[in-house]
Scaffold this motif. Structure first.
Motif, mmCIF file in Angstrom:
data_model
loop_
_atom_site.group_PDB
_atom_site.id
_atom_site.type_symbol
_atom_site.label_atom_id
_atom_site.label_comp_id
_atom_site.label_asym_id
_atom_site.label_seq_id
_atom_site.Cartn_x
_atom_site.Cartn_y
_atom_site.Cartn_z
ATOM 1 N N LEU A 187 53.923 -2.192 36.682
ATOM 2 C CA LEU A 187 53.725 -2.534 37.945
ATOM 3 C C LEU A 187 55.046 -2.346 38.740
ATOM 4 O O LEU A 187 55.006 -1.816 39.818
ATOM 5 N N LEU A 188 56.159 -2.372 38.250
ATOM 6 C CA LEU A 188 57.504 -1.776 38.893
ATOM 7 C C LEU A 188 57.420 -0.659 39.237
ATOM 8 O O LEU A 188 57.653 -0.014 40.205
ATOM 9 N N VAL A 189 57.159 0.411 38.260
ATOM 10 C CA VAL A 189 57.122 1.726 38.360
ATOM 11 C C VAL A 189 56.087 2.307 39.399
ATOM 12 O O VAL A 189 56.375 3.030 40.449
ATOM 13 N N ALA A 190 55.014 1.615 39.602
ATOM 14 C CA ALA A 190 53.970 1.931 40.561
ATOM 15 C C ALA A 190 54.564 1.721 41.751
ATOM 16 O O ALA A 190 54.173 2.560 42.786
ATOM 17 N N GLY A 191 55.261 0.367 41.875
ATOM 18 C CA GLY A 191 55.726 -0.109 43.157
ATOM 19 C C GLY A 191 56.735 0.944 43.759
ATOM 20 O O GLY A 191 56.773 1.443 44.946
ATOM 21 N N PHE A 192 57.463 1.453 42.860
ATOM 22 C CA PHE A 192 58.653 2.474 43.268
ATOM 23 C C PHE A 192 57.836 3.733 43.784
ATOM 24 O O PHE A 192 58.324 4.520 44.793
ATOM 25 N N VAL A 193 56.664 4.220 43.429
ATOM 26 C CA VAL A 193 55.799 5.110 43.705
ATOM 27 C C VAL A 193 55.113 4.946 45.089
ATOM 28 O O VAL A 193 55.186 5.988 46.019
ATOM 29 N N TYR A 194 54.370 3.862 45.159
ATOM 30 C CA TYR A 194 53.625 3.857 46.617
ATOM 31 C C TYR A 194 54.443 2.971 47.468
ATOM 32 O O TYR A 194 54.028 3.383 48.793
ATOM 33 N N LYS A 195 55.296 2.388 47.349
ATOM 34 C CA LYS A 195 55.905 1.578 48.505
ATOM 35 C C LYS A 195 56.508 2.676 49.310
ATOM 36 O O LYS A 195 56.357 2.457 50.569
ATOM 37 N N PRO A 196 57.354 3.716 49.062
ATOM 38 C CA PRO A 196 57.563 4.703 50.256
ATOM 39 C C PRO A 196 56.169 5.304 51.090
ATOM 40 O O PRO A 196 56.529 6.064 51.913
ATOM 41 N N LEU A 197 55.155 5.116 50.366
ATOM 42 C CA LEU A 197 54.033 5.766 51.023
ATOM 43 C C LEU A 197 53.176 4.852 51.918
ATOM 44 O O LEU A 197 52.291 5.303 52.828
ATOM 45 N N LEU A 198 53.713 3.484 51.972
ATOM 46 C CA LEU A 198 52.979 2.634 52.847
ATOM 47 C C LEU A 198 53.029 2.867 54.265
ATOM 48 O O LEU A 198 52.026 2.911 54.954
ATOM 49 N N VAL A 199 54.027 3.407 54.723
ATOM 50 C CA VAL A 199 54.263 3.792 56.365
ATOM 51 C C VAL A 199 53.237 5.167 56.450
ATOM 52 O O VAL A 199 52.457 4.997 57.493
ATOM 53 N N ARG A 200 53.301 6.049 55.644
ATOM 54 C CA ARG A 200 52.547 7.085 55.738
ATOM 55 C C ARG A 200 50.799 6.804 55.813
ATOM 56 O O ARG A 200 50.160 6.987 56.281
ATOM 57 N N MET A 201 50.640 6.041 54.841
ATOM 58 C CA MET A 201 49.258 5.308 54.613
ATOM 59 C C MET A 201 48.788 4.600 56.024
ATOM 60 O O MET A 201 47.680 4.731 56.428
ATOM 61 N N THR A 202 49.632 3.679 56.373
ATOM 62 C CA THR A 202 49.504 3.125 57.711
ATOM 63 C C THR A 202 49.162 4.158 58.727
ATOM 64 O O THR A 202 48.237 3.694 59.481
ATOM 65 N N ALA A 203 49.958 5.077 58.966
ATOM 66 C CA ALA A 203 49.664 6.247 59.969
ATOM 67 C C ALA A 203 48.287 6.769 59.799
ATOM 68 O O ALA A 203 47.519 7.138 60.674
ATOM 69 N N ALA A 204 47.935 7.113 58.657
ATOM 70 C CA ALA A 204 46.609 7.860 58.194
ATOM 71 C C ALA A 204 45.334 6.840 58.475
ATOM 72 O O ALA A 204 44.490 7.303 59.099
#
Length: 543
Positions: free
Chosen positions: A344-361
């Motif tokens: 869970l922690l490693v997955a969070g490090f991967v996807y959390k920086p993508l949340l802003v980009r996902m929101t824009a998409a």
């Protein structure tokens, strides 16, 4: 005076007139690198204290840590002597993205490592039984901490226009932390804990109360774009608490005393570092408004309920085990859980920086196909990560656990693989909840959590009573799978409804264009409107 080349900038629209200088790349750097070094004697004209060196057996220049502590103590004592903290000048810069990432990762990492490291320390120093007692107390404290935090941190950090004043957030947090501690005392009495378990529990609850209280001040630092200072604060509190607990337990071999000492260390760090740092480095707050505090309670209630329900479901096997199995089972369960939680922690490090980009998409309807691709890629990444952790656990994980805890984990090799599968499922659940939040449909999942909570009550209880610890692990996987399936079904329904709405909107635009050019008869326009209303009535209620 600030160092040459230091930048001066206000801290937001309502900031007081303070200088915001560039900090050194260290924990809490001094205000200026060229400040005179009193311990080294007066500096020659045109030379800084860093360039001044003692000669001929003169006094030795203090090291960096000593200078850092002296500077902070002088700043703190000066503020106390003037009887104000919020009127002091800010000294550390905002907008340091790299430093934010590094120190926030360090702070969160240390905070997350406190529990597993302390269980190892307790097991080695006072035995498995007391380690199990400590593990259960810590798990309960983590649940209570969600009451203290009330789901406010993200809301506070994103309140850039300061709809609620910082004073409102402080009063709100004091109230929720008080409720947290009262609930902890009530829980201990309801469980009928003896003196030893009560002392351990209250020490750990108080430690997590310090975490919850500090969180609102660290959220204030994040709100003014100084997240790295929040990470430093969290790292210092976690490291000092861990060190004090270990030393006290080693000296006295009393788990209750060590737990209380850990809480004292956490509150001491809060008083000396976190509280003054937040007031020093952020603009002075408006006065508190009780109506605004009540508004915070109302607005953050759905976030609190969702987070609390999920974590209650996640920890239900541990609570069920308390009434059926001995405390050593708690230790084995949590020891197997920590590697799974790392997924869970490693997955969070991967996807959390993508949340802003996902929101824009998601906001751009023409890019929602890219949004779906990111989701599929993240699920594939979770599967790969889980399989990699299974291979690692099979290779060196079990021997490593046996070495760290001083226990034989070989009989639990199969259970560790089941727990890792559950860890992959929880990582997928956490990511999917973030996706639903981006879609602004998070209220819809509360019903799913309530349904899953019902399963979490009887599935683990049934299996634990029949098979003991294996039943707890298997029951945990079953309940998490149920939650994931329900969330996927809800997401699919939401996504399909939104897709049909988008398609209908596109058809309406085409129809409007045709009508504007006289190509659509009135009967056709009427039929288009009826179809649109039918779609919205069907899928609008569901979302």
């Amino acid at each position: 005076m600030p160092a040459p080349g230091a930048r001066t900038r206000p801290l937001g629209a309502k900031a007081r007139n303070v200088r915001d200088t560039e900090p050194l790349p260290a924990a809490l750097p001094a205000a200026g690198e060229g400040a005179p070094d009193n311990d080294a004697g007066p500096a020659a004209p045109g030379r800084t204290a860093r360039q001044t060196r003692t000669r001929g057996g003169g006094p030795k220049k203090p090291n960096f840590i000593t200078r850092l502590v002296n500077h902070w103590c002088n700043r703190l004592l000066g503020a106390v002597s003037h009887r104000t903290l919020s009127e002091q000048e800010a000294e550390y810069a905002s907008g340091r993205t790299t430093r934010d990432f590094v120190w926030n990762s360090i702070g969160v990492g240390l905070w997350g490592m406190v529990f597993p490291i302390l269980t190892i320390v307790v097991t080695q120093l006072v035995g498995v039984e007391q380690a199990g007692m400590f593990s259960l107390a810590f798990v309960t404290a983590l649940m209570l901490m969600f009451v203290g935090n009330y789901g406010v941190r993200t809301y506070q950090a994103s309140d850039l226009d300061e709809e609620h004043s910082f004073a409102d957030y402080q009063v709100h947090r004091v109230v929720t932390v008080a409720v947290m501690l009262v609930a902890g005392i009530a829980y201990c009495y309801l469980r009928g804990y003896g003196t030893e378990m009560f002392t351990i529990s209250m020490g750990v609850y108080a430690y997590k109360a310090a975490d919850a209280l500090a969180d609102v001040y660290e959220g204030r630092l994040q709100q003014v774009d100084k997240l790295y200072l929040a990470g430093i604060s969290q790292a210092l509190r976690s490291a000092l608490s861990l060190a004090v607990f270990t030393v006290v337990l080693f000296l006295f071999r009393n788990l209750g005393v060590a737990s209380i000492a850990m809480a004292v260390a956490a509150f001491a760090t809060f008083v000396v570092v976190t509280f003054p740092l937040a007031l020093f480095e952020t603009p002075k707050s408006r006065r508190v408004s009780l109506a605004s505090v009540g508004g915070l309670m109302k607005q953050c209630l759905p976030l609190f309920l969702a987070l609390f329900m999920y974590n209650l479901i996640d920890n239900m096997p541990k609570f069920v085990m308390e009434g059926v199995l001995t405390y050593d089972s708690q230790l084995y369960f949590n020891a197997l859980y920590f590697p799974a939680h790392s997924i869970l922690l490693v997955a969070g490090f991967v996807y959390k920086p993508l949340l802003v980009r996902m929101t824009a998409a998601w906001s751009d309807k023409s890019k929602r196909g890219r949004f779906d691709i990111i989701i599929v890629a993240m699920f594939a990444m979770v599967v790969v990560l889980t399989l990699a952790m299974v291979g690692l656990m099979n290779w060196v994980g079990i021997p490593a656990l046996s070495f760290l805890y001083g226990l034989d984990f070989e009989p639990y090799r199969g259970l560790s693989f089941i727990m890792l599968a559950a860890g992959g499922v929880t990582a997928a659940i956490d990511f999917l909840y973030q996706v639903i939040t981006i879609m602004r449909r998070q209220k819809a999942v509360i019903r799913i959590y309530v349904i899953t909570f019902g399963f979490s009550l009887f599935v683990p209880m049934l299996l634990i009573n029949f098979t003991g610890l294996p039943g707890a692990v298997i029951g945990y996987l079953i309940v998490m799978c149920i939650l994931l399936v329900l969330l996927l079904s809800e997401y699919a329904a939401m996504r399909m409804g939104i897709w049909r709405e988008d398609k209908q909107a596109a058809e309406d635009e085409q129809a409007a264009a045709k009508a504007a050019h006289g190509k659509l008869r009135p009967s056709e326009a009427r039929a288009q409107r009826q179809r649109r209303e039918a779609v919205r009535e069907k899928y609008g209620r569901k979302s």
